[in-house]
Enzyme design. Sequence first.
Site, PDB file in Angstrom:
ATOM      1  CG  HIS A  12      -1.970   1.038   1.241  1.00  0.00           C
ATOM      2  ND1 HIS A  12      -3.317   0.756   1.174  1.00  0.00           N
ATOM      3  CD2 HIS A  12      -1.896   2.395   1.282  1.00  0.00           C
ATOM      4  CE1 HIS A  12      -4.015   1.879   1.195  1.00  0.00           C
ATOM      5  NE2 HIS A  12      -3.174   2.901   1.268  1.00  0.00           N
ATOM      6  CD  GLU A 195      -7.055   6.462   5.858  1.00  0.00           C
ATOM      7  OE1 GLU A 195      -7.598   6.372   4.745  1.00  0.00           O
ATOM      8  OE2 GLU A 195      -5.954   7.036   6.034  1.00  0.00           O
ATOM      9  CG  ASP A 274       0.189   9.013   1.082  1.00  0.00           C
ATOM     10  OD1 ASP A 274       0.044   9.030  -0.151  1.00  0.00           O
ATOM     11  OD2 ASP A 274      -0.715   8.657   1.870  1.00  0.00           O
TER      12      ASP A 274
HETATM   13  N1  HPA Z   1      -5.531   7.845   1.565  1.00  0.00           N
HETATM   14  C1  HPA Z   1      -6.524   8.008   0.697  1.00  0.00           C
HETATM   15  N2  HPA Z   1      -6.356   8.541  -0.482  1.00  0.00           N
HETATM   16  C2  HPA Z   1      -5.142   8.953  -0.830  1.00  0.00           C
HETATM   17  C3  HPA Z   1      -4.079   8.818   0.030  1.00  0.00           C
HETATM   18  C4  HPA Z   1      -4.285   8.235   1.286  1.00  0.00           C
HETATM   19  O1  HPA Z   1      -3.351   8.087   2.098  1.00  0.00           O
HETATM   20  N3  HPA Z   1      -2.988   9.302  -0.603  1.00  0.00           N
HETATM   21  C5  HPA Z   1      -3.403   9.708  -1.793  1.00  0.00           C
HETATM   22  N4  HPA Z   1      -4.707   9.504  -1.945  1.00  0.00           N
HETATM   23 ZN    ZN Z   2      -3.701   4.972   1.164  1.00  0.00          ZN
END
Ligand code: HPA
Ligand code: ZN
Length: 328
Positions: A12, A195, A274
Amino acid sequence: MSVADLPKVELHLHHEGAAPPAFIRQLAHEKKVDLSGIFTDEGGYKFTDFVNFLRTYEAATAVLQTPEDFGRLTSAVLEECAASNAIYVESFLSPEFCGGGDLGAWREYLQAVQEAARDAEARHGILLRGIVTCIRHEGPEVAKRTALCAAETAGDWIVGFGMGGDEGKGHQGDFAYSFDMAREAGLRLTTHAGEFGGPDSVWEAIRDLNVERIGHGVRAIEDKALVQELVARDITLEVCPGSNVVLGLYKNFAHHPIKRLRDAGVKVTISTDDPPFFGTTLRREYEMLAQAHGWDAADFKAINQTAARAAFCDADTRDGLLKRLEDA
Ligand code: HPA
Ligand code: ZN
């Protein structure tokens, strides 16, 4: 050997979200784009909460304008991954960021990414595969265009289809057409859920999109029946603990439910989402988890085997990964 040195499988990772800030700043300089507002004084990315994070993210991606830029991005990202001893990475690529959803342009971007990935493989032995990702807050119609790009380039490199973006917008089921198109093209499926959305969003992902992996999914811990369902359906969670902590879901690694989910029999894996945005690396995630939950090399090896088995690559590639994990 420290657990941070173990070979790792990452499932991921947002391709643009993995861009080192110095790389984005360099491109902004070359293209004379003013991005000063998105960086902190220390040179990191600046954001306040998840929705604001998405805005910073999209501002940063504005300097990624050509296939060559994406080739350079891929090299920079895989250098970082290799430094954490990742041996296999699946990254989320969005045709919306690569040519605005146009199929011909998407093919050119993809070629540049794959070429850079081949170079990184020759240099570091690291393998990259792509998951085409639609952007939830752009809505179901844009997603259809994304799914078409995915279906047309599905194969042994583009191996999956997924969805990121703002979980607060719409429902998973709104995107069923696109996920069906991707499935029919032979792609494997994952989506972000659980999330910012609660357990209901995970139920929706399972029922309405029939995905086999879930991005995050950690809030399933709030619903006992859902935890049992994840186990029964053999669904793998792509867990990104550091991301969850920075975005305020949990106070720290010790409070993160990854251990409780694993102890309940849910297949959990470890990724970074990220990483430069969240001040993390794959190495750091392992160190923090070892510290918080007492996991040792055997735990992490088992988790990486779970990740390799849940990888969307072909069987030969997966067997190669399992062998490398075994030999380490
Ligand atoms: N979560 C959801 N959408 C996204 C993310 C993330 O961390 N990074 C880029 N788009
Ligand atoms: Zn993500």
